[in-house]
Each structure stands twice: as structure tokens, then as C-alpha cells.
Design an enzyme around this catalytic site. Structure first.
Site, PDB file in Angstrom:
ATOM      1  N   CYS A  24       3.035  14.467 -34.174  1.00  0.00           N
ATOM      2  CA  CYS A  24       3.586  15.614 -35.012  1.00  0.00           C
ATOM      3  C   CYS A  24       2.998  15.420 -36.301  1.00  0.00           C
ATOM      4  CB  CYS A  24       5.148  15.831 -34.845  1.00  0.00           C
ATOM      5  SG  CYS A  24       5.730  14.057 -35.329  1.00  0.00           S
ATOM      6  N   GLU A  51      -0.730  24.708 -35.172  1.00  0.00           N
ATOM      7  CA  GLU A  51      -0.661  23.101 -34.927  1.00  0.00           C
ATOM      8  C   GLU A  51      -1.560  23.051 -33.474  1.00  0.00           C
ATOM      9  OE1 GLU A  51       2.911  21.593 -33.433  1.00  0.00           O
ATOM     10  OE2 GLU A  51       2.814  19.720 -34.213  1.00  0.00           O
ATOM     11  N   GLU A  95      13.898  17.899 -35.585  1.00  0.00           N
ATOM     12  CA  GLU A  95      12.630  17.428 -35.876  1.00  0.00           C
ATOM     13  C   GLU A  95      11.500  17.963 -35.171  1.00  0.00           C
ATOM     14  OE1 GLU A  95      12.330  14.980 -38.443  1.00  0.00           O
ATOM     15  OE2 GLU A  95      14.322  14.730 -38.524  1.00  0.00           O
TER      16      GLU A  95
HETATM   17  P1  NAP Z   1       8.952  21.376 -26.790  1.00  0.00           P
HETATM   18  O1  NAP Z   1       8.173  22.290 -25.745  1.00  0.00           O
HETATM   19  O2  NAP Z   1       9.613  22.120 -27.895  1.00  0.00           O
HETATM   20  O3  NAP Z   1       9.831  20.706 -25.855  1.00  0.00           O
HETATM   21  C1  NAP Z   1      10.308  19.545 -26.442  1.00  0.00           C
HETATM   22  C2  NAP Z   1      11.907  19.541 -25.444  1.00  0.00           C
HETATM   23  O4  NAP Z   1      12.558  20.556 -25.478  1.00  0.00           O
HETATM   24  C3  NAP Z   1      11.482  18.935 -23.856  1.00  0.00           C
HETATM   25  O5  NAP Z   1      12.332  17.893 -23.618  1.00  0.00           O
HETATM   26  C4  NAP Z   1      11.695  20.391 -23.425  1.00  0.00           C
HETATM   27  O6  NAP Z   1      11.982  20.322 -21.976  1.00  0.00           O
HETATM   28  C5  NAP Z   1      12.806  20.717 -24.225  1.00  0.00           C
HETATM   29  N1  NAP Z   1      13.092  22.268 -24.257  1.00  0.00           N
HETATM   30  C6  NAP Z   1      12.258  23.236 -23.935  1.00  0.00           C
HETATM   31  N2  NAP Z   1      12.872  24.618 -24.053  1.00  0.00           N
HETATM   32  C7  NAP Z   1      14.202  24.178 -24.308  1.00  0.00           C
HETATM   33  C8  NAP Z   1      15.172  25.055 -24.653  1.00  0.00           C
HETATM   34  N3  NAP Z   1      15.403  26.328 -24.796  1.00  0.00           N
HETATM   35  N4  NAP Z   1      16.534  24.358 -24.837  1.00  0.00           N
HETATM   36  C9  NAP Z   1      16.752  23.113 -25.286  1.00  0.00           C
HETATM   37  N5  NAP Z   1      15.379  22.185 -24.821  1.00  0.00           N
HETATM   38  C10 NAP Z   1      14.444  22.908 -24.611  1.00  0.00           C
HETATM   39  O7  NAP Z   1       7.876  20.562 -27.420  1.00  0.00           O
HETATM   40  P2  NAP Z   1       6.351  20.082 -26.761  1.00  0.00           P
HETATM   41  O8  NAP Z   1       5.476  21.280 -27.206  1.00  0.00           O
HETATM   42  O9  NAP Z   1       6.376  19.700 -25.454  1.00  0.00           O
HETATM   43  O10 NAP Z   1       6.240  19.166 -27.713  1.00  0.00           O
HETATM   44  C11 NAP Z   1       5.283  18.958 -28.868  1.00  0.00           C
HETATM   45  C12 NAP Z   1       5.929  19.385 -30.116  1.00  0.00           C
HETATM   46  O11 NAP Z   1       6.946  18.628 -30.522  1.00  0.00           O
HETATM   47  C13 NAP Z   1       4.909  19.522 -31.212  1.00  0.00           C
HETATM   48  O12 NAP Z   1       5.165  20.863 -31.968  1.00  0.00           O
HETATM   49  C14 NAP Z   1       5.235  18.504 -32.018  1.00  0.00           C
HETATM   50  O13 NAP Z   1       4.816  18.404 -33.515  1.00  0.00           O
HETATM   51  C15 NAP Z   1       6.604  18.235 -32.081  1.00  0.00           C
HETATM   52  N6  NAP Z   1       7.060  16.829 -32.294  1.00  0.00           N
HETATM   53  C16 NAP Z   1       7.551  16.696 -33.283  1.00  0.00           C
HETATM   54  C17 NAP Z   1       8.342  15.330 -33.741  1.00  0.00           C
HETATM   55  C18 NAP Z   1       8.948  15.351 -35.159  1.00  0.00           C
HETATM   56  O14 NAP Z   1       9.523  14.018 -35.298  1.00  0.00           O
HETATM   57  N7  NAP Z   1       8.876  16.169 -36.093  1.00  0.00           N
HETATM   58  C19 NAP Z   1       7.892  14.604 -33.117  1.00  0.00           C
HETATM   59  C20 NAP Z   1       7.103  14.536 -31.835  1.00  0.00           C
HETATM   60  C21 NAP Z   1       6.783  15.704 -31.550  1.00  0.00           C
HETATM   61  P3  NAP Z   1      10.971  20.371 -21.061  1.00  0.00           P
HETATM   62  O15 NAP Z   1      11.030  19.169 -20.046  1.00  0.00           O
HETATM   63  O16 NAP Z   1      11.263  21.527 -20.215  1.00  0.00           O
HETATM   64  O17 NAP Z   1       9.708  20.768 -21.408  1.00  0.00           O
END
Ligand code: NAP
Length: 497
Positions: A295, A390, A261
Site C-alpha cells: 500500500c 494504484e 486502512e
Molecule cells: P480487497 O479486495 O479490498 O480485499 C481485502 C480483504 O477484504 C480480503 O480479505 C477480501 O476477501 C475482503 N473483502 C472483499 N470484499 C469484501 C466485502 N464486501 N466485505 C468485507 N470484506 C471484503 O484488497 P486487495 O485488492 O486484495 O488488496 C490490496 C489493497 O489493499 C490495495 O488497495 C492496498 O493498497 C490495500 N492495502 C492497504 C494497506 C494499508 O495499511 N493502508 C495495507 C495493505 C494493503 P477475499 O479473501 O474474498 O479477497
């Protein structure tokens, strides 16, 4: 249900400070980090940090405990989930404070998370009362042929910072309900709301030890180790498209399932006959709620050229009326802090790039520390940063169109496909355009932001694949097994492959 409040603390830090949850609270090998309140920079708590060795130990332990959990009766499993929902109700005030302070959200956002978490638990409890398979017709006499849905084993859940409680719970609750064990890695900026809170309510509700592990840790280390672990059968990931791609590659190589997601760039289409004031309200709420860190946030306002000036005026006026500050200190605040400086700088760089490329700011574009003023950018054209990327901040990008065909083309002109909304003067007009939008959710005369525990929250294109919630949960968190049985042994069957 009426929530009956209690004063005893569920989240008293002496239970969990500096520790991770493996069935009990233990000191991890990865050390600790400080959980910081974005509005003030104050330390909220010390958080235990799992490293890859901790993840391996948790995944193994979760796998060992899974069978006994799946063998509990459906009544026992549902009872624990329902008790957890009740506990959220009883500790509402305390939990709301944690969510507000850790995420920088307003009280209504924290209430929404708590309410939704309760609904996810109740929906998950209801799942276990449904049939989990069926008898199949067979061409062979004397044979009983049936199929059943079984738990996948261990589900790895990785969640982001913006709605941490909901985005963890929407995977944890259904995965547990159908008999899986779960290893949850919340975002390290919101480890309490996205992890420790869930561990505490389920621990208090009587979940057997080892069935749920909550292991905050760095994504690139602990998260990657969880994705890679052979005990983990399904990865349920919510986060950015960039990280989602990495997880898709890693799970593909291991031939394990990933529920992804991801990001969005969700269009709000305002047709020529729309009610401008109502559309601007939907646009303002969908763009500025929780500082645009959603998101499903309205990523593009696509407005018919004949009403664009009125729409921009209405949106600008709403942005100007919003009070920015620390919602925990001041309950009139509508726009709180951005989660951290890195995210704020990314928002500002998109705004400045877009203005340099020729867009016109009608309000905002300034920030003080992590507090970014609600911003409206008019004359945003394809190719500009605010049109393409985004933003994940309180920034509205307005683009005009000349006719419905062009609106549809612009709305679909994005790699993402999470949500789309259309406002029209009649339902028929809205549906005629909405039917042609490529997104996991399409809303007519509503904002782009909306979700409920009963619905399949789905994604298209670079917003991910799979769906989560409501009727989608059985499919995502179980696997099929076909079983045949006969009284007399036989040496051959029909069919092959
Ligand atoms: P992100 O950087 O992708 O981080 C999300 C999670 O993934 C965090 O727990 C992060 O850990 C972890 N992570 C980072 N790198 C990883 C890797 N290589 N392997 C496994 N896990 C890893 O997301 P964000 O930028 O913080 O959050 C915002 C994004 O999420 C936006 O793009 C938003 O649209 C999306 N989002 C989507 C939805 C949906 O339902 N479609 C809902 C909410 C948000 P850390 O704790 O180290 O950061």
C-alpha cells in the site's frame, strides 16, 4: 532476543487442513478451497471456508468468551502475547517458508513479516502495563469521578494478501491485549500466513478457547457478514479503497466504528538538489520490493526536470539488474510472482494504457505467467492510467516538475493520502516541501515504504481513517466509560446535554 529454532512443526496441516479455528479446529459449513503457491501453481493446502452462518456462530461465541478474557489479569494477557512472540522465534524457519511460498515474497520480506509480528505482540503486551484511565476533577463535593478505557467487545479483523501476517497481527494483538475477543477473516489467497499461523501460535501460547476465531471465507459473503454482525463492535479493515467504502457504509448504517486502512498512490518527490543515486535507490526499493504489492509503494516518482534523465537512467539500470523468478527456489531472486492472474492483468492493462496515452517505457512491460518484469515508464502525465491509479505491481511511473510549487501540487493531486517522501539536497529543503504534503506519513530522504510497531500508521483522504500501531492502539480498540460514585445518594447533578 535471540530466536532459538526448533524442528517440530507448528503448522503441520493435519491439525488444521480443511478446518477453521473457533478455539478448536472444526469443519466449517462453507466447505474448502485450495491454497495455491503463486510461483508454481502447486497446491499448498486445503483451507476451511467459513460461510455467513459460521461467521454468526463465531461472533456469538467470541462475544460470550470476551468478558472472562478481559477479567484475566494484565499479567496473564501479556504473558500469552509474549509467549506467542517467542513461538514465532522458535518456529522461524518453518514459518518463513510458508510466508515465502504462499505470498511469493523473498526471504527478507518473510523475515520482515515475522520480526514485525513479534514486535506487534510485544508492543501489545506492553500496552496492558499502562494506566487505562484517570481520576477527573469534579465540581461536586463528595463525588468520585473517573474515566476508564474498556474493551469494545468483539473486534472483527479483515486483512489482505500482500503482507498478510503483519496486517492481521497489527490488529489482532492490540485488540486481544486490551481484553477484546477477535474474529479474523484473512484473504483467501493467503489464509495460512494471514490467519492459520496466528491461530496456531496463540493456541500454543495458551490463549483461552473462543477468544480468537480465524475464519477464512469469501470477502463478499463471510467478510460482509462479519462487518454486519451485531456482536462485532469495531471492524478493523485493511484492503482496497473500493471495499473500504462499502465497509464504511455498512458500519455507518449500524453506527459501529470502522478502522479503515486502504489504498495509496504515494509520491516520491526528488528535488533539484537531491542526490540522484540515493533517490533512485529509494525509488527502486519503494517501487519494486514485493513486486510493488504494498500500500505504501511509490506510486509516482515526481522528479525535477533538470535531473530527470539521470534519475530515469539510474532507476532503469536498477530495474534491469533485478532478478525475477521464484524466490523460494532461488535466493538471488529479488522480484517474485504477482499474487494471481487477475492482479497481473490489472497491472499490465495500466502499463499498456499508459504507453498508448504517450508515455515511454525504458524497460520492462513484459511478463511470463505471474512474473512481471520491473518496468519504468517515463513522460507520465496527469490523466494517464499509471499517474491516476494504484498499480500494485512492479511499475515505476515518472513525472517531471519545474519547481517546488509544482512538485507539491502534483504530489497532492491524488484522492489518496497514505504516504509521501521527499529527497532534497538539504534536510531544510526536504522539510520545506514535506511539510506541505497531505499524507498519513511523510518521510524526508527515505523511501515511501516504512512502518514499525511503535508508530501510528495513519491515513488521509481516500487512504482511510484512523491509525493503527503504537500510541494509536488504545484509542482504536477501546472505548471510554465515565464513572461517578458517592457515598450518599443525590437527586441532581450539574451539567447536561
Ligand atoms: P480487497 O479486495 O479490498 O480485499 C481485502 C480483504 O477484504 C480480503 O480479505 C477480501 O476477501 C475482503 N473483502 C472483499 N470484499 C469484501 C466485502 N464486501 N466485505 C468485507 N470484506 C471484503 O484488497 P486487495 O485488492 O486484495 O488488496 C490490496 C489493497 O489493499 C490495495 O488497495 C492496498 O493498497 C490495500 N492495502 C492497504 C494497506 C494499508 O495499511 N493502508 C495495507 C495493505 C494493503 P477475499 O479473501 O474474498 O479477497
Amino acid at each position: 532476543m535471540t530466536n532459538t529454532h526448533t524442528n517440530s512443526a507448528l503448522l503441520a496441516p493435519d491439525t488444521w487442513s480443511g478446518r477453521v479455528f473457533t478455539g478448536t479446529w472444526v469443519a466449517p459449513r462453507g466447505g474448502t478451497t485450495t491454497d495455491v503457491e503463486p510461483a508454481t501453481g502447486k497446491a499448498l493446502a486445503e483451507i476451511g471456508m467459513a460461510n455467513p452462518e459460521d461467521i454468526a456462530a463465531s461472533s456469538l461465541h467470541a462475544a460470550e468468551q470476551q468478558r472472562a478474557w478481559a477479567e484475566r489479569t494484565h499479567v496473564e494477557r501479556a504473558g500469552i502475547l509474549l509467549d506467542a512472540a517467542e513461538l514465532i522465534g522458535r518456529h522461524w524457519t518453518e514459518l518463513r517458508e510458508w510466508i515465502m511460498r504462499e505470498t511469493g515474497g523473498v526471504a527478507a520480506k518473510a523475515d520482515l513479516e515475522l520480526h514485525d509480528a513479534q514486535q506487534r505482540l510485544r508492543q501489545a503486551a506492553a500496552m496492558v502495563y499502562q494506566p487505562s484511565g484517570g481520576i477527573l476533577p469534579t465540581e461536586q463535593s463528595e463525588r468520585l469521578s473517573y474515566a476508564q478505557r474498556l474493551p469494545v467487545g468483539v473486534v472483527g479483523v479483515i486483512s489482505p494478501f500482500n503482507f498478510p501476517l503483519v496486517l492481521s497481527m497489527r490488529s489482532v494483538a492490540p485488540a486481544l491485549a486490551v481484553g477484546n475477543s477477535v474474529v479474523l477473516k484473512p484473504d483467501i489467497r493467503t489464509p495460512v500466513s494471514g490467519g492459520i499461523l496466528i491461530a496456531r501460535v496463540l493456541e500454543e501460547a495458551g490463549l483461552p478457547a473462543g477468544v480468537l476465531h480465524v475464519v477464512p471465507g469469501k470477502g463478499s459473503e463471510a467478510g460482509a457478514a462479519l462487518v454486519d454482525d451485531d456482536h462485532v463492535g469495531v471492524v478493523s479493515f485493511t484492503g482496497s479503497t473500493a471495499v473500504g467504502r462499502k465497509i464504511g457504509e455498512a458500519t455507518g448504517a449500524k453506527l459501529k466504528r470502522a478502522l479503515l486502512e486502504l489504498g495509496g498512490k504515494n509520491p516520491l518527490v526528488v528535488l533539484d538538489d537531491a542526490d540522484v543515486e540515493a533517490a533512485a535507490s529509494a525509488g527502486a526499493w519503494g517501487n519494486f520490493f514485493h513486486q510493488g504489492q504494498i500500500c505504501m509503494a511509490t506510486g509516482r516518482h515526481l522528479v525535477h526536470e533538470s535531473i530527470a534523465d539521470d534519475y530515469i537512467d539510474a532507476l532503469t539500470s536498477k530495474a534491469n539488474q533485478m532478478r525475477v523468478g521464484d524466490p523460494f527456489q532461488d535466493d538471488t531472486v529479488e522480484v517474485g510472482p504477482i499474487i494471481d492472474a487477475k492482479q497481473r492483468d490489472n497491472v499490465d492493462s495500466i502499463v499498456q494504457d499508459t504507453i498508448r496515452a504517450g508515455a515511454r517505457a525504458t524497460t520492462g512491460t513484459r511478463y511470463d505467467d505471474l512474473f512481471y518484469q520491473p518496468t519504468v515508464l517515463a513522460d507520465v502525465d496527469p490523466g494517464m492510467a499509471a499517474y491516476e491509479e494504484e498499480i500494485f505491481g512492479p511499475v515505476a511511473a515518472v513525472t517531471t516538475f519545474a519547481n517546488d510549487e509544482e512538485a507539491i501540487q502534483l504530489a497532492n493531486d491524488t484522492p489518496y493520502g497514505l504516504k509521501a517522501a521527499v529527497h532534497g539536497g538539504s534536510l531544510a529543503h526536504g522539510i520545506a516541501v514535506g511539510d506541505r504534503l497531505h499524507a498519513g506519513g511523510v518521510h524526508v530522504n527515505e523511501p515511501t515504504v516504512g512502518d514499525e510497531a511503535t508508530v501510528p500508521f495513519a491515513a488521509a483522504k481516500a487512504s482511510g481513517h484512523g491509525a493503527i500501531g503504537g500510541p494509536a492502539n488504545v484509542e482504536e480498540f477501546t472505548r471510554w466509560q465515565w464513572i461517578t460514585q458517592r457515598r450518599t445518594p443525590t437527586g441532581s447533578q450539574v451539567g447536561g446535554g
